[in-house]
Motif scaffolding. Structure first.
Motif, mmCIF file in Angstrom:
data_model
loop_
_atom_site.group_PDB
_atom_site.id
_atom_site.type_symbol
_atom_site.label_atom_id
_atom_site.label_comp_id
_atom_site.label_asym_id
_atom_site.label_seq_id
_atom_site.Cartn_x
_atom_site.Cartn_y
_atom_site.Cartn_z
ATOM 1 N N LYS A 1 0.887 -1.169 0.000
ATOM 2 C CA LYS A 1 0.000 0.000 0.000
ATOM 3 C C LYS A 1 0.919 1.211 0.000
ATOM 4 O O LYS A 1 1.592 1.496 0.989
ATOM 5 N N VAL A 2 0.944 1.909 -1.136
ATOM 6 C CA VAL A 2 2.011 2.848 -1.442
ATOM 7 C C VAL A 2 1.536 4.299 -1.404
ATOM 8 O O VAL A 2 0.482 4.638 -1.953
ATOM 9 N N LEU A 3 2.355 5.133 -0.781
ATOM 10 C CA LEU A 3 2.181 6.575 -0.809
ATOM 11 C C LEU A 3 3.320 7.164 -1.632
ATOM 12 O O LEU A 3 4.487 6.910 -1.345
ATOM 13 N N LEU A 4 2.994 7.934 -2.668
ATOM 14 C CA LEU A 4 3.997 8.633 -3.464
ATOM 15 C C LEU A 4 4.234 10.004 -2.849
ATOM 16 O O LEU A 4 3.279 10.705 -2.500
ATOM 17 N N ILE A 5 5.498 10.391 -2.722
ATOM 18 C CA ILE A 5 5.869 11.700 -2.177
ATOM 19 C C ILE A 5 6.843 12.367 -3.143
ATOM 20 O O ILE A 5 7.781 11.736 -3.632
ATOM 21 N N ASP A 6 6.607 13.671 -3.409
ATOM 22 C CA ASP A 6 7.533 14.431 -4.246
ATOM 23 C C ASP A 6 7.532 15.887 -3.802
ATOM 24 O O ASP A 6 6.644 16.316 -3.058
ATOM 25 N N ASP A 7 8.517 16.630 -4.278
ATOM 26 C CA ASP A 7 8.641 18.027 -3.866
ATOM 27 C C ASP A 7 7.719 18.949 -4.645
ATOM 28 O O ASP A 7 7.131 19.864 -4.092
ATOM 29 N N LEU A 8 7.553 18.717 -5.944
ATOM 30 C CA LEU A 8 6.859 19.667 -6.801
ATOM 31 C C LEU A 8 6.001 18.941 -7.830
ATOM 32 O O LEU A 8 6.423 17.918 -8.372
ATOM 33 N N VAL B 1 3.125 1.603 -9.978
ATOM 34 C CA VAL B 1 2.511 1.000 -8.791
ATOM 35 C C VAL B 1 1.375 0.076 -9.208
ATOM 36 O O VAL B 1 1.287 -1.065 -8.747
ATOM 37 N N VAL B 2 0.514 0.546 -10.092
ATOM 38 C CA VAL B 2 -0.618 -0.264 -10.567
ATOM 39 C C VAL B 2 -0.104 -1.513 -11.285
ATOM 40 O O VAL B 2 -0.591 -2.621 -11.049
ATOM 41 N N GLU B 3 0.892 -1.346 -12.150
ATOM 42 C CA GLU B 3 1.473 -2.474 -12.882
ATOM 43 C C GLU B 3 2.032 -3.533 -11.931
ATOM 44 O O GLU B 3 1.958 -4.733 -12.204
ATOM 45 N N SER B 4 2.564 -3.104 -10.796
ATOM 46 C CA SER B 4 3.174 -4.035 -9.847
ATOM 47 C C SER B 4 2.151 -4.856 -9.070
ATOM 48 O O SER B 4 2.505 -5.830 -8.424
ATOM 49 N N GLY B 5 0.885 -4.426 -9.115
ATOM 50 C CA GLY B 5 -0.140 -5.094 -8.325
ATOM 51 C C GLY B 5 -0.319 -4.487 -6.954
ATOM 52 O O GLY B 5 -1.162 -4.918 -6.168
ATOM 53 N N ALA B 6 0.484 -3.461 -6.628
ATOM 54 C CA ALA B 6 0.348 -2.757 -5.356
ATOM 55 C C ALA B 6 -0.842 -1.797 -5.436
ATOM 56 O O ALA B 6 -1.373 -1.525 -6.509
ATOM 57 N N GLU B 7 -1.229 -1.283 -4.284
ATOM 58 C CA GLU B 7 -2.317 -0.313 -4.221
ATOM 59 C C GLU B 7 -1.733 1.079 -4.009
ATOM 60 O O GLU B 7 -0.928 1.295 -3.101
ATOM 61 N N LEU B 8 -2.130 2.030 -4.846
ATOM 62 C CA LEU B 8 -1.708 3.410 -4.686
ATOM 63 C C LEU B 8 -2.683 4.096 -3.735
ATOM 64 O O LEU B 8 -3.842 4.320 -4.071
ATOM 65 N N VAL B 9 -2.216 4.423 -2.543
ATOM 66 C CA VAL B 9 -3.057 5.044 -1.521
ATOM 67 C C VAL B 9 -3.255 6.523 -1.813
ATOM 68 O O VAL B 9 -4.330 7.077 -1.602
ATOM 69 N N GLY B 10 -2.217 7.175 -2.305
ATOM 70 C CA GLY B 10 -2.314 8.596 -2.609
ATOM 71 C C GLY B 10 -0.965 9.175 -2.970
ATOM 72 O O GLY B 10 0.054 8.483 -2.971
ATOM 73 N N ILE B 11 -1.009 10.471 -3.290
ATOM 74 C CA ILE B 11 0.193 11.218 -3.648
ATOM 75 C C ILE B 11 0.249 12.459 -2.770
ATOM 76 O O ILE B 11 -0.746 13.166 -2.624
ATOM 77 N N GLY B 12 1.431 12.721 -2.222
ATOM 78 C CA GLY B 12 1.656 13.940 -1.462
ATOM 79 C C GLY B 12 2.750 14.754 -2.126
ATOM 80 O O GLY B 12 3.816 14.223 -2.423
ATOM 81 N N VAL B 13 2.469 16.026 -2.381
ATOM 82 C CA VAL B 13 3.476 16.929 -2.940
ATOM 83 C C VAL B 13 3.573 18.168 -2.062
ATOM 84 O O VAL B 13 2.568 18.644 -1.535
ATOM 85 N N ALA B 14 4.779 18.676 -1.924
ATOM 86 C CA ALA B 14 4.967 19.887 -1.129
ATOM 87 C C ALA B 14 4.352 21.086 -1.840
ATOM 88 O O ALA B 14 3.617 21.860 -1.244
ATOM 89 N N ILE C 1 -7.072 9.793 -8.228
ATOM 90 C CA ILE C 1 -6.020 9.527 -7.253
ATOM 91 C C ILE C 1 -6.077 10.621 -6.191
ATOM 92 O O ILE C 1 -6.164 11.810 -6.520
ATOM 93 N N ARG C 2 -6.030 10.232 -4.945
ATOM 94 C CA ARG C 2 -6.004 11.213 -3.863
ATOM 95 C C ARG C 2 -4.704 12.003 -3.936
ATOM 96 O O ARG C 2 -3.614 11.436 -3.930
ATOM 97 N N LEU C 3 -4.827 13.323 -4.017
ATOM 98 C CA LEU C 3 -3.670 14.206 -4.092
ATOM 99 C C LEU C 3 -3.728 15.188 -2.937
ATOM 100 O O LEU C 3 -4.700 15.913 -2.783
ATOM 101 N N GLU C 4 -2.678 15.181 -2.114
ATOM 102 C CA GLU C 4 -2.562 16.111 -0.999
ATOM 103 C C GLU C 4 -1.375 17.032 -1.283
ATOM 104 O O GLU C 4 -0.232 16.591 -1.341
ATOM 105 N N SER C 5 -1.670 18.308 -1.469
ATOM 106 C CA SER C 5 -0.648 19.318 -1.732
ATOM 107 C C SER C 5 -0.550 20.240 -0.528
ATOM 108 O O SER C 5 -1.570 20.764 -0.068
ATOM 109 N N LEU C 6 0.663 20.449 -0.031
ATOM 110 C CA LEU C 6 0.824 21.286 1.162
ATOM 111 C C LEU C 6 0.606 22.758 0.857
ATOM 112 O O LEU C 6 0.076 23.487 1.686
ATOM 113 N N VAL C 7 1.032 23.203 -0.318
ATOM 114 C CA VAL C 7 0.681 24.533 -0.806
ATOM 115 C C VAL C 7 0.321 24.412 -2.282
ATOM 116 O O VAL C 7 0.868 23.576 -3.000
ATOM 117 N N ILE C 8 -0.613 25.267 -2.693
ATOM 118 C CA ILE C 8 -1.034 25.286 -4.094
ATOM 119 C C ILE C 8 -0.732 26.678 -4.649
ATOM 120 O O ILE C 8 -1.223 27.681 -4.132
#
Length: 194
Positions: A118-125, A139-152, A169-176
């Motif tokens: 159960k994978v969370l993707l994190i990136d800066d931008l 992630v999808v190809e691997s058979g894992a579950e993508l829980v969401g993406i967090g970007v700063a 896909i759930r996307l959480e951005s700290l600033v927009i």
């Protein structure tokens, strides 16, 4: 997240072509206290999710991803941009095109990503979203579950956030960031005009 907005206003540099440079605190020189605050915010936003791996792309996302994973007490998996001789075994590979790096490949060893994860993707931008789209497809190809993406930092006026959200896909951005003006070095954040 006010602390990140303040740093962007104080030290961010805007270049022609809607480039926002945050080198002095986020992705070249690292402000560890700021990174810790970002990690705490991501951990809080995803605290009700079952996550067992954090996935990021070398290099700029690594520091934030490591701090998030440390708080969540899970491993970090780093998608490599070059295949080295030390990368033995089967690999996932995605070719992506970005504004700053043109076309390149992303590699993750299959032993570190697969069914049951159960994978969370994190990136800066997040700008055009092609690298994160490539990682989410991996992630999808691997058979894992993508829980969401967090970007700063999300640049909402570029296509990336729409690309991610259109895939549900759930996307959480700290600033927009809604706009950048390189002539005045002015950043307009979501909610500034409220």
């Amino acid at each position: 997240m006010q602390k990140l907005k303040d740093r962007i206003r104080e030290e961010g540099v805007i270049r022609q072509g809607n480039v926002l440079k945050v080198d002095s605190f986020l992705n070249h020189q690292l402000d560890m206290q700021l990174l810790h605050a970002l990690a705490e915010e991501f951990a809080a936003r995803f605290e009700n999710e079952e996550i067992n791996k954090v996935l990021t792309i070398e290099t700029s996302g690594i520091a934030i991803a490591c701090m998030v994973a440390d708080l969540m007490q899970v491993p970090v998996v780093i998608a490599r941009k070059t295949k080295t001789k030390n990368m033995n075994g089967e690999l996932y590979k995605k070719t992506v095109t970005t504004v700053t790096k043109d076309e390149y490949d992303l590699y993750v060893a299959k032993q570190y990503l697969g069914e049951g994860d159960k994978v969370l993707l994190i990136d800066d931008l997040l700008a055009h979203g092609k690298a994160l789209e490539g990682l989410s497809d991996m992630v999808v190809e691997s058979g894992a579950e993508l829980v969401g993406i967090g970007v700063a930092i999300e640049k909402s006026f570029q296509v990336g956030s729409k690309l991610i959200r259109d895939k549900d896909i759930r996307l959480e951005s700290l600033v927009i960031v809604d706009d950048l003006d390189w002539r005045s070095n002015k950043v307009v954040f979501r909610g500034d005009n409220d």
